[in-house]
Design a protein around this motif. Sequence first.
Motif, PDB file in Angstrom:
ATOM      1  N   ARG A 176       0.834  -1.212   0.000  1.00 30.72           N
ATOM      2  CA  ARG A 176       0.000   0.000   0.000  1.00 30.72           C
ATOM      3  C   ARG A 176       0.861   1.251   0.000  1.00 30.72           C
ATOM      4  N   LEU A 177       0.575   2.127  -0.924  1.00 33.89           N
ATOM      5  CA  LEU A 177       1.249   3.411  -1.010  1.00 33.89           C
ATOM      6  C   LEU A 177       0.454   4.412  -0.188  1.00 33.89           C
ATOM      7  N   MET A 178       1.120   5.080   0.748  1.00 37.61           N
ATOM      8  CA  MET A 178       0.452   6.036   1.622  1.00 37.61           C
ATOM      9  C   MET A 178       0.712   7.468   1.153  1.00 37.61           C
ATOM     10  N   ALA A 179      -0.132   8.367   1.567  1.00 36.20           N
ATOM     11  CA  ALA A 179       0.050   9.787   1.265  1.00 36.20           C
ATOM     12  C   ALA A 179       0.218  10.548   2.578  1.00 36.20           C
ATOM     13  N   PRO A 180       1.278  11.364   2.700  1.00 35.33           N
ATOM     14  CA  PRO A 180       2.289  11.638   1.668  1.00 35.33           C
ATOM     15  C   PRO A 180       3.448  10.642   1.737  1.00 35.33           C
ATOM     16  N   THR A 181       4.090  10.424   0.599  1.00 30.24           N
ATOM     17  CA  THR A 181       5.340   9.672   0.573  1.00 30.24           C
ATOM     18  C   THR A 181       6.259  10.284  -0.470  1.00 30.24           C
ATOM     19  N   PHE A 182       7.528  10.413  -0.096  1.00 32.69           N
ATOM     20  CA  PHE A 182       8.571  10.848  -1.021  1.00 32.69           C
ATOM     21  C   PHE A 182       9.443   9.634  -1.312  1.00 32.69           C
ATOM     22  N   PHE A 183       9.560   9.288  -2.586  1.00 33.55           N
ATOM     23  CA  PHE A 183      10.354   8.137  -3.003  1.00 33.55           C
ATOM     24  C   PHE A 183      11.638   8.621  -3.673  1.00 33.55           C
ATOM     25  N   MET A 184      12.731   7.964  -3.338  1.00 33.57           N
ATOM     26  CA  MET A 184      14.019   8.264  -3.948  1.00 33.57           C
ATOM     27  C   MET A 184      14.403   7.134  -4.889  1.00 33.57           C
ATOM     28  N   VAL A 185      14.584   7.478  -6.156  1.00 32.18           N
ATOM     29  CA  VAL A 185      14.969   6.498  -7.164  1.00 32.18           C
ATOM     30  C   VAL A 185      16.372   6.833  -7.654  1.00 32.18           C
ATOM     31  N   ILE A 186      17.289   5.879  -7.554  1.00 36.40           N
ATOM     32  CA  ILE A 186      18.662   6.078  -8.023  1.00 36.40           C
ATOM     33  C   ILE A 186      19.005   4.978  -9.014  1.00 36.40           C
ATOM     34  N   ASN A 187      19.312   5.385 -10.232  1.00 35.60           N
ATOM     35  CA  ASN A 187      19.637   4.447 -11.312  1.00 35.60           C
ATOM     36  C   ASN A 187      18.564   3.368 -11.471  1.00 35.60           C
ATOM     37  N   GLY A 188      17.314   3.796 -11.383  1.00 39.38           N
ATOM     38  CA  GLY A 188      16.206   2.874 -11.598  1.00 39.38           C
ATOM     39  C   GLY A 188      15.827   2.012 -10.417  1.00 39.38           C
ATOM     40  N   GLU A 189      16.430   2.248  -9.265  1.00 37.09           N
ATOM     41  CA  GLU A 189      16.121   1.476  -8.059  1.00 37.09           C
ATOM     42  C   GLU A 189      15.531   2.387  -6.997  1.00 37.09           C
ATOM     43  N   VAL A 190      14.387   1.989  -6.438  1.00 33.61           N
ATOM     44  CA  VAL A 190      13.789   2.761  -5.339  1.00 33.61           C
ATOM     45  C   VAL A 190      14.556   2.398  -4.070  1.00 33.61           C
ATOM     46  N   VAL A 191      15.350   3.339  -3.572  1.00 37.22           N
ATOM     47  CA  VAL A 191      16.264   3.038  -2.464  1.00 37.22           C
ATOM     48  C   VAL A 191      15.786   3.567  -1.121  1.00 37.22           C
ATOM     49  N   LYS A 192      14.966   4.609  -1.130  1.00 38.71           N
ATOM     50  CA  LYS A 192      14.490   5.188   0.126  1.00 38.71           C
ATOM     51  C   LYS A 192      13.088   5.758  -0.058  1.00 38.71           C
ATOM     52  N   ALA A 193      12.370   5.871   1.058  1.00 41.38           N
ATOM     53  CA  ALA A 193      11.062   6.522   1.056  1.00 41.38           C
ATOM     54  C   ALA A 193      10.822   7.119   2.431  1.00 41.38           C
ATOM     55  N   THR A 194      10.145   8.245   2.466  1.00 41.23           N
ATOM     56  CA  THR A 194       9.817   8.888   3.742  1.00 41.23           C
ATOM     57  C   THR A 194       8.536   9.704   3.593  1.00 41.23           C
ATOM     58  N   SER A 195       7.809   9.793   4.697  1.00 34.86           N
ATOM     59  CA  SER A 195       6.648  10.700   4.708  1.00 34.86           C
ATOM     60  C   SER A 195       7.102  12.109   5.078  1.00 34.86           C
ATOM     61  N   GLY A 196       8.248  12.182   5.764  1.00 39.30           N
ATOM     62  CA  GLY A 196       8.746  13.465   6.229  1.00 39.30           C
ATOM     63  C   GLY A 196       8.067  13.955   7.489  1.00 39.30           C
ATOM     64  N   ILE A 197       7.016  13.265   7.920  1.00 36.94           N
ATOM     65  CA  ILE A 197       6.231  13.688   9.085  1.00 36.94           C
ATOM     66  C   ILE A 197       6.979  13.384  10.384  1.00 36.94           C
ATOM     67  N   SER A 198       6.883  14.302  11.330  1.00 38.22           N
ATOM     68  CA  SER A 198       7.484  14.101  12.647  1.00 38.22           C
ATOM     69  C   SER A 198       6.718  13.042  13.431  1.00 38.22           C
ATOM     70  N   GLU A 199       7.439  12.219  14.162  1.00 40.04           N
ATOM     71  CA  GLU A 199       6.792  11.218  15.015  1.00 40.04           C
ATOM     72  C   GLU A 199       6.013  11.872  16.145  1.00 40.04           C
TER      73      GLU A 199
END
Length: 231
Positions: A176-199
Motif C-alpha cells: 500500500r502506497l500512503m500519502a504523503p510519501t517521497f520516493f528516492m529512485v537512483i539508477n532505476g532502483e527505489v532506495v528510500k522513502a519517507t513521509s517526512g512527518i514528525s513522530e
Amino acid sequence: MKKKVALILLLLVSIITLTGCTNNKEDAKKFKEEYESLNGEKRADGKEFRSIEIDEKNSIIYSSFEEVNKMIDKKESFIVYTGFNACPWCRTVIPYAIKQAKENGIKKIYYINVRENDDKSKDLRGYKKLDDDNKVVVEFESASGYLDFTKHCDSVLDPYVLKDEEGNEYETGEDRLMAPTFFMVINGEVVKATSGISEEQKAGYAEITEKMENDMNSSLNEFFKYFKENK
C-alpha cells in the motif's frame, strides 16, 4: 556547413531547455494554486483545512505512475512525491519538503496526485474491502501503472492489510502506497522513502510545534542531501 549544423543543434538544445523551464514554471504555479485553494475551506466533516503557503518557485513537475515507471525502466535517478491537496498530512509536510528540496538544489520533484477533489472513488491507488464472507474484493480499481509502481517500491512499502470488526487481519496480496510519501529512485532502483512527518505529530490536523518543524526539516534535509550526493 559545420557551422550551420552546430547552430541548428544549439537552437534545438535552447528550445528544449526553454520548454522544460516553461513547463516547470507552469507546474509550479498549478501546484501552488491547487494546494493554497483549500486555505480557509472546510471538509465535509467540518474540519478546516490547514492553511499553507507554497513557494512559487517550487520544483514540482506533474507526472503519472506510467511516466514514472518508464523513467525507472530507463534507470534514471529522481524524486517522486505522492499525495493530494486535501490530505491533512500532505498539507502538513509539503511546505517543508519544498523548502528543503530548494536548499539542497533539487530541481525536480515528480508529483503524482493520487486523489482528485478528495473523491475516494477516483483515488489512483484503488481500494479493496471485505465482503459479507470476509473475502477480499475490489471496491475501486487502481489506476494504470499503480501496481507496477508498488512492485518497484516493495522494499519500502508495507503490505495492504484489511481488518474486520473483530480486528482480524486479511492480506490483499498488494503493498500500500500512503500519502504523503517521497520516493528516492537512483539508477532505476527505489532506495528510500519517507513521509517526512514528525513522530511527534499524532493527528493530521494537530497544531505544528517547533519540535515537529525541526523534525521535518531535519529528516527531509537528510533525504534530499542523500539523493544529491548519490544520484
